[in-house]
Design a protein around this motif. Structure first.
Motif, mmCIF file in Angstrom:
data_model
loop_
_atom_site.group_PDB
_atom_site.id
_atom_site.type_symbol
_atom_site.label_atom_id
_atom_site.label_comp_id
_atom_site.label_asym_id
_atom_site.label_seq_id
_atom_site.Cartn_x
_atom_site.Cartn_y
_atom_site.Cartn_z
ATOM 1 N N ASP A 26 -3.257 8.092 -3.846
ATOM 2 C CA ASP A 26 -4.116 7.328 -3.081
ATOM 3 C C ASP A 26 -4.331 6.045 -4.026
ATOM 4 O O ASP A 26 -3.881 5.752 -5.007
ATOM 5 C CB ASP A 26 -5.476 8.208 -3.292
ATOM 6 N N PHE A 27 -4.958 5.172 -3.321
ATOM 7 C CA PHE A 27 -5.076 3.933 -3.825
ATOM 8 C C PHE A 27 -6.562 3.161 -3.743
ATOM 9 O O PHE A 27 -7.354 3.677 -2.867
ATOM 10 C CB PHE A 27 -4.183 2.974 -2.985
ATOM 11 N N ILE A 28 -6.790 2.489 -4.754
ATOM 12 C CA ILE A 28 -8.121 1.449 -4.505
ATOM 13 C C ILE A 28 -7.582 0.364 -4.318
ATOM 14 O O ILE A 28 -6.788 -0.239 -4.879
ATOM 15 C CB ILE A 28 -8.885 1.637 -6.148
ATOM 16 N N ILE A 29 -8.146 -0.450 -3.321
ATOM 17 C CA ILE A 29 -7.757 -1.925 -2.774
ATOM 18 C C ILE A 29 -8.585 -2.704 -3.415
ATOM 19 O O ILE A 29 -10.197 -2.745 -3.199
ATOM 20 C CB ILE A 29 -7.564 -1.885 -1.356
ATOM 21 N N THR A 30 -8.113 -3.825 -4.060
ATOM 22 C CA THR A 30 -9.069 -4.885 -4.468
ATOM 23 C C THR A 30 -8.954 -6.286 -3.629
ATOM 24 O O THR A 30 -7.905 -6.468 -3.200
ATOM 25 C CB THR A 30 -8.993 -4.892 -6.170
ATOM 26 N N ARG A 31 -9.730 -7.031 -3.639
ATOM 27 C CA ARG A 31 -9.914 -8.301 -3.073
ATOM 28 C C ARG A 31 -10.874 -9.070 -4.253
ATOM 29 O O ARG A 31 -11.867 -8.858 -4.495
ATOM 30 C CB ARG A 31 -10.668 -8.386 -2.032
ATOM 31 N N ASN A 32 -9.964 -10.045 -4.669
ATOM 32 C CA ASN A 32 -10.592 -11.148 -5.669
ATOM 33 C C ASN A 32 -11.068 -10.328 -6.844
ATOM 34 O O ASN A 32 -11.897 -10.627 -7.390
ATOM 35 C CB ASN A 32 -11.671 -11.970 -5.136
ATOM 36 N N GLY A 33 -10.420 -9.229 -7.352
ATOM 37 C CA GLY A 33 -10.600 -8.533 -8.541
ATOM 38 C C GLY A 33 -11.838 -7.304 -8.216
ATOM 39 O O GLY A 33 -11.869 -6.726 -9.266
ATOM 40 N N ARG A 34 -12.216 -7.348 -7.067
ATOM 41 C CA ARG A 34 -13.099 -6.401 -7.006
ATOM 42 C C ARG A 34 -12.713 -5.244 -5.930
ATOM 43 O O ARG A 34 -12.343 -5.541 -4.845
ATOM 44 C CB ARG A 34 -14.429 -6.947 -6.299
ATOM 45 N N PRO A 35 -13.051 -3.886 -6.375
ATOM 46 C CA PRO A 35 -12.709 -2.819 -5.590
ATOM 47 C C PRO A 35 -13.352 -2.910 -4.059
ATOM 48 O O PRO A 35 -14.744 -3.101 -4.340
ATOM 49 C CB PRO A 35 -13.290 -1.632 -6.220
ATOM 50 N N VAL A 36 -12.674 -2.898 -2.760
ATOM 51 C CA VAL A 36 -13.403 -3.080 -1.701
ATOM 52 C C VAL A 36 -12.984 -1.722 -0.902
ATOM 53 O O VAL A 36 -13.620 -1.585 0.360
ATOM 54 C CB VAL A 36 -12.899 -4.274 -0.891
ATOM 55 N N GLY A 37 -11.986 -0.817 -1.192
ATOM 56 C CA GLY A 37 -11.884 0.285 -0.235
ATOM 57 C C GLY A 37 -10.921 1.162 -1.122
ATOM 58 O O GLY A 37 -10.277 0.873 -2.182
ATOM 59 N N GLU A 38 -10.616 2.192 -0.394
ATOM 60 C CA GLU A 38 -9.923 3.272 -0.955
ATOM 61 C C GLU A 38 -8.859 4.001 0.298
ATOM 62 O O GLU A 38 -9.298 3.786 1.418
ATOM 63 C CB GLU A 38 -10.623 4.654 -1.129
#
Length: 84
Positions: A26-38
């Motif tokens: 499973d994955f944690i997706i980041t945008r600009n260094g912040r977690p935004v989704g799984e």
């Protein structure tokens, strides 16, 4: 295994991410260094024959407390919790 990847890694490596999902990662997706989704693999329901299920559940009739009954059921069928 949980991996953290960026939005760009997801976009550019989607085939590899899909392969890893199929393998159970499973994955944690980041945008600009912040977690935004799984992203997590979908857990497919198991095919259970009704007759077999009734036989397996029959042994739980008359268990003590609700907590004891839950513990017996978890021992027999395994524990699956959403959100863990």
């Amino acid at each position: 295994m949980t991996r953290t990847i960026t939005q760009a890694e997801l976009r550019n490596g989607s085939a590899g991410v899909m392969d890893a999902l199929e393998s159970g990662d499973d994955f944690i997706i980041t945008r600009n260094g912040r977690p935004v989704g799984e992203l997590r693999p979908v857990h497919q329901p198991r095919d259970v024959v009704t007759l077999n299920l009734k036989a397996r559940l029959a042994r739980f009739v008359g268990a003590g407390t609700a907590a004891e009954e839950r513990a017996e059921i978890d021992d027999a069928f395994g524990v699956e919790r959403l959100g863990d």
